[in-house]
Design a protein around this motif. Structure first.
Motif, PDB file in Angstrom:
ATOM      1  N   LYS A 171       2.996  -6.678 -11.433  1.00 45.51           N
ATOM      2  CA  LYS A 171       3.976  -7.699 -11.822  1.00 45.51           C
ATOM      3  C   LYS A 171       3.970  -8.863 -10.845  1.00 45.51           C
ATOM      4  N   ASN A 172       3.856  -8.546  -9.552  1.00 45.03           N
ATOM      5  CA  ASN A 172       3.866  -9.607  -8.541  1.00 45.03           C
ATOM      6  C   ASN A 172       2.456 -10.024  -8.123  1.00 45.03           C
ATOM      7  N   ILE A 174       0.850  -1.196   0.000  1.00 42.23           N
ATOM      8  CA  ILE A 174       0.000   0.000   0.000  1.00 42.23           C
ATOM      9  C   ILE A 174       0.885   1.245   0.000  1.00 42.23           C
ATOM     10  N   GLY A 175       0.578   2.170  -0.905  1.00 46.50           N
ATOM     11  CA  GLY A 175       1.351   3.404  -1.023  1.00 46.50           C
ATOM     12  C   GLY A 175       2.460   3.336  -2.049  1.00 46.50           C
ATOM     13  N   LYS A 176       2.769   2.150  -2.534  1.00 46.65           N
ATOM     14  CA  LYS A 176       3.842   2.007  -3.520  1.00 46.65           C
ATOM     15  C   LYS A 176       3.308   2.212  -4.937  1.00 46.65           C
ATOM     16  N   GLU A 177       4.221   2.536  -5.836  1.00 49.00           N
ATOM     17  CA  GLU A 177       3.869   2.616  -7.246  1.00 49.00           C
ATOM     18  C   GLU A 177       4.055   1.248  -7.882  1.00 49.00           C
ATOM     19  N   ALA A 178       3.207   0.929  -8.851  1.00 43.00           N
ATOM     20  CA  ALA A 178       3.284  -0.377  -9.495  1.00 43.00           C
ATOM     21  C   ALA A 178       2.747  -0.283 -10.912  1.00 43.00           C
ATOM     22  N   GLU A 179       3.251  -1.155 -11.773  1.00 43.86           N
ATOM     23  CA  GLU A 179       2.760  -1.262 -13.147  1.00 43.86           C
ATOM     24  C   GLU A 179       1.668  -2.331 -13.179  1.00 43.86           C
ATOM     25  N   VAL A 180       0.501  -1.967 -13.735  1.00 44.44           N
ATOM     26  CA  VAL A 180      -0.659  -2.859 -13.748  1.00 44.44           C
ATOM     27  C   VAL A 180      -1.083  -3.110 -15.188  1.00 44.44           C
ATOM     28  N   LEU A 181      -1.372  -4.373 -15.495  1.00 47.07           N
ATOM     29  CA  LEU A 181      -1.973  -4.722 -16.785  1.00 47.07           C
ATOM     30  C   LEU A 181      -3.470  -4.883 -16.548  1.00 47.07           C
TER      31      LEU A 181
END
Length: 443
Positions: A404-405, A382-389
């Motif tokens: 990714k995870n 929570i609060g982190k940036e992430a790449e989402v498909l």
């Protein structure tokens, strides 16, 4: 010779039970028929194809229910049943009212040919009740499959069959011995998926770590070759046996271009005594080593684990060993399955039988443990940036996607969301959604 004109203008309905491999195969059936002029519908179809599972007695029951429902919802349709239940119980399945054609593991690769020949015979009000299956030792064919159906992700079938013969399992009898296509052919399918706009591919199979049995190649070499395919941004390995998840593969995935920090590893039991009764090919120490190596090289990796409870021989103290072992591991989610008696399996010779009520209690404890571990894993991000498909949502529904995870992410309903379908988008991960099945995405 197949008369393709007989298919043009027809409609087809599909139903799939079981694993990702089954869904991949059904999707391929649908694509082939679509190319022949067959349109997919929900009901009142001319052709029905049911792809079955037989991993438990409950699965068998669900297959029978699905066949009856498909026959009822598609009166007059030509009904084809394939998959594991069809291979193991062809006479039973072919005897179900409304079933015309039953194809086993060796025959489903020639589904169109069988369908064309059987259809040309015609039938009156009664069903044909025909079945075609081979014995396990004679199952040799490999039916290629790389398809996405209605999903964003592609599913690439890299292997079929199993040589392990665990005492509780019927899959080798249903799928045959391990076999696979060449690396070159799989790379070509991945390239085709990329040309069609695919960004993520899940590698599927029955025992994919055993890849290379028929081509003298290695799974790690397949992984390296696929990693070079331009246009595919993500790969996931669907499920891999711990004894076949070698350290070299883990190290490669940790530094690869496109293989995601996401593993699904069947444990089945954390008790070495139960593992021996199951004829599994590893012990708890090896499993713990694999988990530690994954987390050392990929600290944010999602790790799913299959666990079977209540198998014959699992005395109360041995279940406690499993519970304590899983609690000690840095894993993300548990897929819990109650043991089901399967006719013809070696497990039936093991004397100690776990009562059904104990199976339910054990399942509940492990599912609660899984919820705790999954929530804790999500909270860390929570609060982190992430790449989402992102994946296309139904009208008026929330849109979902995966990091990714493999953290599930949710966007509230919006007319603008359609533009995000099959797109890789950077978001900030917010708090949980209302039922804690996903984290809210902040664009």
């Amino acid at each position: 010779m197949i008369d393709t004109s007989a298919f043009q203008g027809k409609t087809a309905a599909y139903f799939t039970l079981g694993c990702k491999l089954n869904f991949s195969e059904t999707s391929t059936f649908g694509r082939i028929l679509e190319e022949m002029g067959v349109r997919t519908v929900e009901r009142d179809a001319d052709i029905c194809i049911i792809n079955t599972c037989s991993v438990t007695e409950v699965a068998d029951h669900k297959c029978r229910q699905a066949i009856h429902r498909m026959v009822r919802e598609n009166p007059g349709a030509f009904v084809v049943v394939t998959g594991c239940y069809a291979q193991l119980k062809p006479e039973t399945v072919s005897g179900i009212d409304g079933v015309d054609l039953v194809l086993g593991a060796n025959e489903k690769a020639d589904l169109i040919q069988f369908l064309s020949e059987a259809w040309s015979c015609g039938r009156s009000v009664t069903s044909l009740h025909r079945y075609h299956t081979e014995k396990t030792k004679d199952i040799k064919t490999f039916a290629p499959s790389c398809s996405r159906g209605n999903r964003t992700r592609y599913f690439l079938k890299v292997q079929d069959g199993c040589n392990y013969f665990c005492t509780y399992c019927t899959i080798p009898y249903a799928r045959g011995f391990s076999r696979n296509p060449s690396i070159d052919s799989l790379v070509a399918q991945a390239r085709q998926a990329a040309e069609e706009g695919g960004k993520e591919i899940v590698l599927t199979g029955v025992n994919i770590g055993d890849f290379g049995e028929t081509t003298n190649e290695r799974f790690i070499d397949l992984v390296k070759a696929l990693d070079k395919v331009e246009g595919i941004s993500r790969y996931r390995i669907s499920s891999i046996e711990p004894d076949l998840l070698d350290d070299e593969l883990i190290e490669y995935c940790a530094h690869s271009r496109a293989f995601m920090p996401h593993f699904h590893i069947p444990l089945q039991s954390g008790s070495d005594e139960v593992l021996r009764l199951m004829h599994r090919r590893y012990d708890s120490a090896l499993f713990a080593h694999k988990i530690k190596l994954i987390k050392d090289t990929m600290p944010d990796a999602f790790i799913g684990v299959d666990v079977m409870v209540g198998t014959r021989g699992e005395k109360p103290e041995l279940f406690e060993e499993t519970y304590d072992f899983l609690k000690s591991l840095d894993v993300t989610q548990l897929h819990v399955f109650p043991y089901s008696e399967r006719p013809g399996t070696a497990a039936l010779k093991i004397p100690y039988i776990v009562p059904d009520q104990d199976k339910k209690r054990r399942s509940k404890r492990l599912l609660d443990l899984s919820d705790e571990k999954t929530e804790a894993f999500y909270r860390q991000h929570i609060g982190k940036e992430a790449e989402v498909l992102f994946e296309k949502a139904a009208s008026g529904k929330a849109m979902h996607g995966f990091t990714k995870n493999y953290i599930r992410v949710e966007l509230p309903p919006s007319p603008d969301n359609d533009r995000l379908d099959n797109q890789l988008v950077n978001v900030r991960l917010g708090d949980f959604n209302y039922n804690k099945t996903a984290l809210k995405a902040i664009l």
